[in-house]
Design an enzyme around this catalytic site. Structure first.
Site, PDB file in Angstrom:
ATOM      1  N   ASP A 171      64.583   4.764  44.638  1.00 29.11           N
ATOM      2  CA  ASP A 171      64.147   5.848  43.770  1.00 29.11           C
ATOM      3  C   ASP A 171      64.553   7.142  44.462  1.00 29.11           C
ATOM      4  OD1 ASP A 171      62.861   7.812  42.357  1.00 29.11           O
ATOM      5  OD2 ASP A 171      60.823   7.069  42.699  1.00 29.11           O
ATOM      6  N   LYS A 182      68.071  17.397  43.516  1.00 33.05           N
ATOM      7  CA  LYS A 182      68.313  16.625  42.295  1.00 33.05           C
ATOM      8  C   LYS A 182      68.511  17.532  41.084  1.00 33.05           C
ATOM      9  CE  LYS A 182      66.254  12.606  39.977  1.00 33.05           C
ATOM     10  NZ  LYS A 182      65.108  11.680  40.086  1.00 33.05           N
ATOM     11  N   GLU A 184      64.481   5.698  35.196  1.00 30.71           N
ATOM     12  CA  GLU A 184      63.208   5.628  35.920  1.00 30.71           C
ATOM     13  C   GLU A 184      62.056   5.035  35.105  1.00 30.71           C
ATOM     14  OE1 GLU A 184      63.091   9.627  37.370  1.00 30.71           O
ATOM     15  OE2 GLU A 184      64.752   9.217  38.732  1.00 30.71           O
ATOM     16  N   ASP A 232      56.551   9.719  32.201  1.00 29.79           N
ATOM     17  CA  ASP A 232      56.974   9.908  33.592  1.00 29.79           C
ATOM     18  C   ASP A 232      57.174  11.395  33.875  1.00 29.79           C
ATOM     19  OD1 ASP A 232      58.235   9.995  36.045  1.00 29.79           O
ATOM     20  OD2 ASP A 232      59.815   8.573  35.536  1.00 29.79           O
TER      21      ASP A 232
END
Lengths: 245, 633
Positions: free
Chosen positions: B10, B72, B173, B195
């Site tokens: 992850d 990211k 994810e 999420d």
């Protein structure tokens, strides 16, 4: 984004298909003897699922078939195999997904079948409207004659609404009228959907028999209904957009 | 199952984790600090060495110009995409960037692309896994936000390659989370995964059906997460400091980072307390103090959280489900610990969310499950199959700058579409194609993926060539394009100019650089560890020479030991860890009898009622054992 070269799928010369791995005859997407994925053939979506070119489909069965084939063809199952098998699995499972996506939806299924029957469906989408707007050309979309009057009125009202919005007002009476129009169109849409369904039945009855003329008749009727139906769908969307903003 | 161990990673905005399937259970592999979470922070220390994770955090405050977090957010993005980010994040861009080049971040005097910085994080995770398994790791499954576009996915894959990892699959994810959830709860039904992570928000709606995990629809916002909450609180603090104390510290990187750390602590505290205090020391003996109640906090962040409502509604609409049809809502991501997020979810889906899973770890655990499936599966996973979708529609630009959608969003991947092109003028040899991703009608409002030319079309009158272009989105959500001129059967040549992203050559050269240094790093570590071990053994031997046992050895035995000792002393100076290890083993063998004798002496001494110290052994028998092998695990 990556580029790749397409490799011609090796087809058996005799037409008789055999598994590339275990040579068992008549392997389709995967080999029923050894389970391995086979190179994809360029087949239409009906053939892929082993279905006749008919418009009434048992969607529950189609779904079951889709899941079963997914369990044989999905790239996740080929994580540890040769590059070649991985490529075939990618081709086969994309074909499976494309076919399932198209056939499970009755409208897409109809449009697809009509295309197989050589019909170029008129582009009634919003992008045609946008193209026309940007290029300054007249929209190629033909208004179905029986709707001319209503469409004209509707467009006037939509324009009026936009103008009043620009002035910062909300013309409630106008909005009510538009909503009434919308309901009217939605009813028409439903009627056309029902009409289309009748043609599906008619088509399916003549699909196997040698009645080309009859088939062409039904085909052309379906094209007409689909075009009108799409036209109305776009109108409803325009009204929704105008009311929503 | 194959011998090759595939890990699940992850790669998060705030934290990253690596996990693997231990038997039937996915587990997170801790770092050498014993912690499961590796903060996604990369710093360059004073010796220009790369530091990753917890160890890098102090640099954020001490030397903020040598550290970077939330990288990211920049993955697969162009300079024009990130103007907003630059206002809120202390990203220092390299000034010498050429047009069309991937942006680079400055760390000290060096510059790195976002995939390279992500690769540093991946390499740390790779090392953690290698330490854990005591074996090299070369293959991984990496998770990405479901709403990541093609460029962001490609950038993530590039990062993996740069880190020396073959990325077998990019998994969305929320989908990964559903795998971990599904492993736990083997039941059929419709599940939503909400999420909200550090930087991204995803909502996915799945149908779980006889161990098939079929994504029905997904939606999200790749720039919405805990970072936004932090930035809001930082802005408020900065305004307060200027207003109340007349101090403008916006340009002071160290202070801004100190404030950031403090507001994050406050945010976390407010999940369990009704109020929390911000207390920040400022220059010139000033101090900023403020109490925030949970109510105030909730009112402040509500507008941010409300941005998750639209995507949730759209996803339900696209999936064709109502909240009542959803059996369970699974919460993922650290930000879902905030009580008001939970009540928002409850309101939207009209049910209590499922909070049994650790929101920080569940994505990595799911990635490990997927890694296991890809490696051939084990007893618990062999029937599990993931059917994911592409989050965004794929289109091509047609006349008038309009997007013609050829693969609609939420299509199950792999998916493909075929388009036909022809020429407008006689003998035309090239046709230009512009590929887009997004839902908007006009090309300019969509994301440009790539422009490419179909080249080498055989000379023919206008309109006669028929070029078939196949667009295929693979199971990673990445687009592949191939083309063929049908009349000549000739394969058309495609020259792709990705709108954002590294070229293959660039990635290759980055891999080589990092591969070299990774090898070097690995070797050096081994040498250091072997030397340490040699030291331990040599000093233990030195001590045992003073013990009575040494005298009990035969002359030849003592000579042999001295010879082995000398050999180890010599190779210890060299850089060959394998030689050092061999010499250590030889010495271990050679001192076996000495060790036995020492044990005997120790026992006898003890029986005589003397303590170990009196027996002049210096250390307890265990550690004094010259063959005691140092434990480096």
């Amino acid at each position: 984004m990556a580029t790749e070269s397409t490799t011609a799928s090796p087809l058996a010369e005799t037409g008789e298909r055999v598994c590339w791995s275990c040579s068992a005859p008549q392997a389709a997407q995967f080999c029923t003897s050894c389970g391995k994925v086979q190179p994809s053939q360029s087949v239409d979506y009906f053939t892929f699922f082993g279905l006749p070119r008919k418009l009434n489909i048992d969607v529950t069965r189609l779904q079951r078939e889709f899941y079963e084939l997914s369990r044989k063809l999905h790239p996740d199952l080929y994580g540890q195999t040769s590059k070649q098998e991985q490529e075939w699995s990618l081709e086969q499972s994309s074909l499976l997904n494309d076919a399932y996506r198209t056939l499970k939806d009755p409208i897409k299924r109809t449009e697809y079948l009509l295309r197989l029957e050589g019909v170029e469906l008129e582009e009634q989408s919003k992008s045609a409207t946008e193209t026309a707007r940007v290029s300054g050309e007249i929209k190629k979309q033909v208004v179905p004659p029986d709707l001319l009057e209503e469409v004209f009125e509707l467009n006037m009202q939509l324009e009026e609404l936009r103008m009043s919005r620009k002035m910062g007002e909300d013309d409630l009476a106008l909005i009510r009228e538009l909503q009434a129009h919308k309901t009217e169109f939605e009813k028409k849409f439903e009627v056309l959907t029902q009409e289309l369904k009748q043609y599906w039945d008619q088509w399916d009855r003549v699909a196997d028999v040698d009645q080309e003329e009859k088939r062409h008749q039904i085909r052309d009727k379906m094209v007409d209904v689909l075009n009108r139906r799409n036209y109305i769908r776009n109108l409803v969307r325009d009204v929704n957009e105008a009311l929503g903003s | 199952m194959s011998n090759q161990r595939i890990v699940g990673i992850d790669l998060g905005t705030t934290n990253s984790l690596v996990a693997f399937m231990q038997g039937d259970v996915p587990v997170v592999i801790p770092g050498d600090d014993g912690l499961n979470l590796v903060p996604s922070v990369v710093a360059l220390n004073e010796n220009d060495q790369i530091i990753v994770g917890n160890a890098a955090r102090k640099y954020l405050i001490e030397t903020p110009e040598r550290a970077v977090y939330s990288i990211k957010r920049l993955m697969g993005r162009g300079i024009e995409d990130i103007r907003e980010e630059l206002k809120l994040f202390p990203f220092r861009l390299a000034e010498d960037r050429q047009p069309g080049e991937v942006l680079r971040i400055k760390l000290g005097d060096k510059t790195f692309t976002p995939p390279e910085i992500s690769a540093f994080i991946l390499r740390q995770l790779k090392r953690n896994a290698e330490r854990f398994f005591a074996a090299p790791i070369t293959q991984a499954v990496i998770t990405v936000p479901a709403y990541f576009n093609d460029a962001q996915r490609q950038a993530t894959k590039d990062a993996g390659r740069i880190a020396g990892l073959e990325v077998l699959r990019l998994v969305n994810e929320p989908t990964a989370a559903s795998l971990a959830y599904g492993l736990d709860q083997k039941q059929n039904g419709i599940v939503a995964v909400y999420d909200l992570g550090g930087g991204t928000f995803d909502i996915s709606i799945l149908k779980l059906h006889d161990e098939i995990f079929e994504v029905m629809a997904t939606n999200g916002d790749t720039h919405l997460g805990g970072d936004d909450i932090d930035n809001l609180l930082i802005t408020i603090a900065l305004d307060d400091i200027q207003g109340d104390l007349g101090l403008d510290v916006r340009r002071n990187g160290e202070i801004v980072q100190t404030i950031r750390k403090a507001v994050i602590e406050t945010k976390i505290a407010l999940s369990s307390q009704p109020a929390a205090k911000l207390d920040i020391e400022l220059p010139a003996g000033k101090r900023y103090q403020r109490e925030i109640t949970r109510q105030q906090f909730e009112d402040l962040i509500r507008p941010i959280l409300d941005r998750t409502i639209g995507p949730c509604k759209q996803a339900m609409k696209d999936a064709g489900v109502t909240p009542e049809q959803i059996e369970e809502v699974v919460l993922v991501g650290g930000s879902t610990r905030i009580p008001t997020v939970r009540s928002l979810v409850k309101e939207m889906f009209r049910r209590e969310p499922h909070t049994d899973l650790n929101p920080d770890e569940v994505v990595a655990l799911g990635a490990a499950v997927q890694a296991n499936i890809l490696s051939g599966g084990s007893e618990v996973t062999q029937n599990m199959l993931l059917l994911d979708v592409t989050p965004l529609s794929l289109g091509i630009e047609v006349a008038g700058g309009v997007t013609d959608k050829i693969i609609l969003r939420n299509s199950t991947v792999p998916a493909s579409a075929t388009q036909h092109y022809t020429t407008q003028i006689d003998g035309q040899a090239n046709v230009a194609v512009h590929v887009l991703q997004g839902e908007r009608e006009l090309a300019k409002d969509c994301r440009s993926l790539a422009r490419f030319d179909l080249k080498g079309i055989p000379p023919m009158p206008a309109g006669l060539p028929r070029i078939e272009v196949k667009f295929l989105i693979d199971a990673n959500g990445i687009l592949h394009v191939s083309a063929r001129e049908q009349r000549s059967g000739k394969e058309a040549e495609i020259e792709v100019q990705p709108s954002y992203g590294l070229t293959d050559e660039q990635v290759e050269s980055m891999i080589l650089e990092s591969f070299d240094s990774a090898e070097e790093d690995f070797r050096q570590r081994q040498v250091i560890e072997a030397r340490n071990e040699a030291e331990t053994i040599l000093s233990a031997l030195e001590k045992s020479k003073k013990s009575p046992a040494w005298g009990q050895l035969a002359n030849g035995e003592r000579k042999q030991i001295a010879k082995l000792e000398k050999a180890l002393e010599e190779v210890k100076q060299q850089d060959d860890y394998e030689k050092i290890r061999k010499a250590i083993d030889a010495l271990n063998q050679g001192t076996m009898r000495l060790a036995e004798l020492m044990m005997d002496t120790a026992v006898t001494t003890a029986l005589k009622g003397k303590t170990m110290e009196q027996a002049d052994m210096g250390e307890s028998p265990e550690t004094g054992h010259p063959v005691a092998k140092a434990d480096f695990e």
